[in-house]
Design a protein around this motif. Structure first.
Motif, PDB file in Angstrom:
ATOM      1  N   HIS A   1       0.835  -1.207   0.000  1.00  0.00           N
ATOM      2  CA  HIS A   1       0.000   0.000   0.000  1.00  0.00           C
ATOM      3  C   HIS A   1       0.865   1.250   0.000  1.00  0.00           C
ATOM      4  CE1 HIS A   1      -2.724  -3.085   1.625  1.00  0.00           C
ATOM      5  NE2 HIS A   1      -3.656  -2.395   0.998  1.00  0.00           N
ATOM      6  N   VAL A   2       0.380   2.286  -0.678  1.00  0.00           N
ATOM      7  CA  VAL A   2       1.036   3.591  -0.656  1.00  0.00           C
ATOM      8  C   VAL A   2      -0.017   4.669  -0.438  1.00  0.00           C
ATOM      9  CG1 VAL A   2       2.980   2.942  -2.147  1.00  0.00           C
ATOM     10  CG2 VAL A   2       0.937   3.939  -3.162  1.00  0.00           C
ATOM     11  N   VAL A   3       0.417   5.729   0.219  1.00  0.00           N
ATOM     12  CA  VAL A   3      -0.374   6.949   0.278  1.00  0.00           C
ATOM     13  C   VAL A   3       0.200   7.837  -0.819  1.00  0.00           C
ATOM     14  CG1 VAL A   3      -0.838   9.051   1.613  1.00  0.00           C
ATOM     15  CG2 VAL A   3      -1.026   6.804   2.692  1.00  0.00           C
ATOM     16  N   ARG A   4      -0.666   8.292  -1.702  1.00  0.00           N
ATOM     17  CA  ARG A   4      -0.247   9.128  -2.824  1.00  0.00           C
ATOM     18  C   ARG A   4      -0.824  10.526  -2.659  1.00  0.00           C
ATOM     19  NH1 ARG A   4       2.108   9.506  -7.537  1.00  0.00           N
ATOM     20  NH2 ARG A   4       1.147  10.624  -9.269  1.00  0.00           N
ATOM     21  N   LEU A   5       0.068  11.518  -2.686  1.00  0.00           N
ATOM     22  CA  LEU A   5      -0.348  12.912  -2.699  1.00  0.00           C
ATOM     23  C   LEU A   5      -0.313  13.367  -4.154  1.00  0.00           C
ATOM     24  CD1 LEU A   5       1.839  14.274   0.248  1.00  0.00           C
ATOM     25  CD2 LEU A   5      -0.482  13.353   0.345  1.00  0.00           C
ATOM     26  N   GLU A   6      -1.415  13.953  -4.633  1.00  0.00           N
ATOM     27  CA  GLU A   6      -1.466  14.423  -6.013  1.00  0.00           C
ATOM     28  C   GLU A   6      -1.744  15.916  -6.039  1.00  0.00           C
ATOM     29  OE1 GLU A   6      -4.320  11.903  -8.036  1.00  0.00           O
ATOM     30  OE2 GLU A   6      -2.739  10.443  -8.477  1.00  0.00           O
ATOM     31  N   ASN A   7      -0.990  16.608  -6.893  1.00  0.00           N
ATOM     32  CA  ASN A   7      -1.142  18.055  -7.067  1.00  0.00           C
ATOM     33  C   ASN A   7      -1.042  18.806  -5.740  1.00  0.00           C
ATOM     34  OD1 ASN A   7      -1.600  17.749  -9.911  1.00  0.00           O
ATOM     35  ND2 ASN A   7      -3.643  17.017  -9.379  1.00  0.00           N
ATOM     36  N   LEU A   8      -0.175  18.332  -4.872  1.00  0.00           N
ATOM     37  CA  LEU A   8       0.034  18.978  -3.574  1.00  0.00           C
ATOM     38  C   LEU A   8       0.564  20.392  -3.783  1.00  0.00           C
ATOM     39  CD1 LEU A   8       0.299  18.919  -0.449  1.00  0.00           C
ATOM     40  CD2 LEU A   8       2.619  18.038  -0.789  1.00  0.00           C
ATOM     41  N   ASP A   9       0.031  21.315  -3.025  1.00  0.00           N
ATOM     42  CA  ASP A   9       0.531  22.690  -2.998  1.00  0.00           C
ATOM     43  C   ASP A   9       0.362  23.204  -1.577  1.00  0.00           C
ATOM     44  OD1 ASP A   9       1.398  25.245  -3.476  1.00  0.00           O
ATOM     45  OD2 ASP A   9      -0.167  25.744  -4.936  1.00  0.00           O
ATOM     46  N   THR A  10       1.477  23.324  -0.870  1.00  0.00           N
ATOM     47  CA  THR A  10       1.473  23.834   0.502  1.00  0.00           C
ATOM     48  C   THR A  10       2.749  24.638   0.716  1.00  0.00           C
ATOM     49  OG1 THR A  10       1.086  23.254   2.827  1.00  0.00           O
ATOM     50  CG2 THR A  10       2.578  21.821   1.602  1.00  0.00           C
ATOM     51  N   SER A  11       2.868  25.245   1.861  1.00  0.00           N
ATOM     52  CA  SER A  11       4.086  25.965   2.206  1.00  0.00           C
ATOM     53  C   SER A  11       5.167  24.966   2.576  1.00  0.00           C
ATOM     54  CB  SER A  11       3.852  26.882   3.407  1.00  0.00           C
ATOM     55  OG  SER A  11       2.891  27.849   3.103  1.00  0.00           O
ATOM     56  N   ASN A  12       6.399  25.357   2.376  1.00  0.00           N
ATOM     57  CA  ASN A  12       7.508  24.561   2.856  1.00  0.00           C
ATOM     58  C   ASN A  12       7.698  24.894   4.331  1.00  0.00           C
ATOM     59  OD1 ASN A  12       9.722  22.869   2.877  1.00  0.00           O
ATOM     60  ND2 ASN A  12      10.664  23.798   1.082  1.00  0.00           N
ATOM     61  N   GLY A  13       8.341  24.041   5.063  1.00  0.00           N
ATOM     62  CA  GLY A  13       8.551  24.302   6.476  1.00  0.00           C
ATOM     63  C   GLY A  13       9.542  23.328   7.068  1.00  0.00           C
ATOM     64  N   PRO A  14       9.905  23.560   8.313  1.00  0.00           N
ATOM     65  CA  PRO A  14      10.864  22.667   8.959  1.00  0.00           C
ATOM     66  C   PRO A  14      10.202  21.365   9.412  1.00  0.00           C
ATOM     67  CG  PRO A  14      10.202  24.387  10.478  1.00  0.00           C
ATOM     68  CD  PRO A  14       9.525  24.683   9.158  1.00  0.00           C
ATOM     69  N   ASP A  15      10.840  20.256   9.124  1.00  0.00           N
ATOM     70  CA  ASP A  15      10.453  18.954   9.654  1.00  0.00           C
ATOM     71  C   ASP A  15       9.014  18.557   9.321  1.00  0.00           C
ATOM     72  OD1 ASP A  15      11.198  16.609  10.845  1.00  0.00           O
ATOM     73  OD2 ASP A  15      10.880  17.300  12.890  1.00  0.00           O
ATOM     74  N   LEU A  16       8.646  18.684   8.039  1.00  0.00           N
ATOM     75  CA  LEU A  16       7.304  18.274   7.600  1.00  0.00           C
ATOM     76  C   LEU A  16       7.272  16.775   7.358  1.00  0.00           C
ATOM     77  CD1 LEU A  16       6.318  21.145   5.159  1.00  0.00           C
ATOM     78  CD2 LEU A  16       5.721  20.863   7.565  1.00  0.00           C
ATOM     79  N   ARG A  17       6.202  16.136   7.798  1.00  0.00           N
ATOM     80  CA  ARG A  17       6.012  14.687   7.687  1.00  0.00           C
ATOM     81  C   ARG A  17       4.662  14.397   7.049  1.00  0.00           C
ATOM     82  NH1 ARG A  17      10.666  12.144   9.914  1.00  0.00           N
ATOM     83  NH2 ARG A  17      11.709  13.816  11.035  1.00  0.00           N
ATOM     84  N   VAL A  18       4.522  13.192   6.528  1.00  0.00           N
ATOM     85  CA  VAL A  18       3.226  12.701   6.054  1.00  0.00           C
ATOM     86  C   VAL A  18       2.769  11.668   7.071  1.00  0.00           C
ATOM     87  CG1 VAL A  18       2.007  11.505   4.202  1.00  0.00           C
ATOM     88  CG2 VAL A  18       3.856  13.112   3.651  1.00  0.00           C
ATOM     89  N   TRP A  19       1.612  11.941   7.678  1.00  0.00           N
ATOM     90  CA  TRP A  19       1.079  11.048   8.711  1.00  0.00           C
ATOM     91  C   TRP A  19      -0.233  10.429   8.254  1.00  0.00           C
ATOM     92  CZ3 TRP A  19       1.196  13.442  14.299  1.00  0.00           C
ATOM     93  CH2 TRP A  19       2.527  13.512  14.735  1.00  0.00           C
ATOM     94  N   LEU A  20      -0.371   9.132   8.488  1.00  0.00           N
ATOM     95  CA  LEU A  20      -1.631   8.416   8.371  1.00  0.00           C
ATOM     96  C   LEU A  20      -2.185   8.375   9.789  1.00  0.00           C
ATOM     97  CD1 LEU A  20      -3.370   6.728   6.394  1.00  0.00           C
ATOM     98  CD2 LEU A  20      -1.964   4.760   7.005  1.00  0.00           C
ATOM     99  N   THR A  21      -3.413   8.879  10.010  1.00  0.00           N
ATOM    100  CA  THR A  21      -3.908   9.043  11.379  1.00  0.00           C
ATOM    101  C   THR A  21      -5.327   8.507  11.556  1.00  0.00           C
ATOM    102  OG1 THR A  21      -5.049  11.176  11.245  1.00  0.00           O
ATOM    103  CG2 THR A  21      -2.660  11.243  11.347  1.00  0.00           C
ATOM    104  N   ASP A  22      -5.740   8.421  12.811  1.00  0.00           N
ATOM    105  CA  ASP A  22      -7.115   8.027  13.118  1.00  0.00           C
ATOM    106  C   ASP A  22      -7.978   9.238  13.499  1.00  0.00           C
ATOM    107  OD1 ASP A  22      -6.148   8.645  15.652  1.00  0.00           O
ATOM    108  OD2 ASP A  22      -6.887   6.808  16.589  1.00  0.00           O
ATOM    109  N   ALA A  23      -7.422  10.441  13.410  1.00  0.00           N
ATOM    110  CA  ALA A  23      -8.138  11.650  13.845  1.00  0.00           C
ATOM    111  C   ALA A  23      -9.109  12.134  12.773  1.00  0.00           C
ATOM    112  CB  ALA A  23      -7.143  12.752  14.168  1.00  0.00           C
TER     113      ALA A  23
END
Length: 188
Positions: A101-123
């Motif tokens: 399985h993969v999580v795919r981000l498509e056409n992402l556009d956000t600000s850059n920043g320190p220590d950014l992560r991609v999280w899979l969550t239950d929230a």
């Protein structure tokens, strides 16, 4: 006689100010707000092998009987909403032909920043400030550092993750414990 010399108090204050500015620059990394990193990855046909080279070779040469033979299948998807920073794009949870399985981000556009992560969550994904800090309150799996703040990119989900426990994806700033943006995953 004392006109040309700086007193010890003035020197101490100057050293403290310089040290404070250095720490502040390291911590906040403000230059990243003007630096974009674009990543353009295709959806992989199969997942990259993990583990020892011998284990990867064994897996590649002899697929298990339960391994599906069809192409990638989107299991769930959602659109990113903005939290701390303006964020847009879409997220897909994809099962590859080899069962990974993969999580795919498509056409992402956000600000850059320190220590950014991609999280899979239950929230649950909440609009506005109410959603900025909820993703570390429950269960989450870090899929790794954000590869770039723009573009399309893939993040492998570890094999031992039970996907039924996770319902959202967050672009999470680990340094400041805040979500830049998030998407609720709905069954495809």
């Amino acid at each position: 006689m004392g006109r040309g010399r700086l007193g010890p108090l003035v020197v101490g204050v100057l050293v403290a100010v310089v040290a404070g500015v250095g720490v502040g620059l390291y911590w906040f990394q403000p230059w990243k707000l003007w630096q974009d990193e674009t990543v353009t990855e295709s959806l992989p046909a199969v997942a990259e092998p993990t583990g020892t080279p011998d284990a990867a070779a064994d897996t590649a040469s002899s697929p298990s009987p339960s391994t599906p033979v069809s192409g990638p299948v989107t299991l769930a998807s959602g659109d990113l909403i903005s939290h701390e920073h303006t964020t847009s794009g879409s997220v897909k949870l994809v099962r590859l032909a080899d069962g990974a399985h993969v999580v795919r981000l498509e056409n992402l556009d956000t600000s850059n920043g320190p220590d950014l992560r991609v999280w899979l969550t239950d929230a649950p994904v909440k609009e506005g400030r109410a959603g900025w800090h909820v993703f570390d309150d429950g269960a989450y799996v870090s899929l790794g550092k954000l590869k770039g703040n723009k573009g399309s990119q893939n993040y492998a989900v570890p094999e031992n993750v039970d996907l039924s426990h996770y319902s959202s994806v967050s672009i999470w700033c680990d340094r400041f414990d805040v979500s830049f943006g998030a998407a609720e995953l709905a069954d495809a």
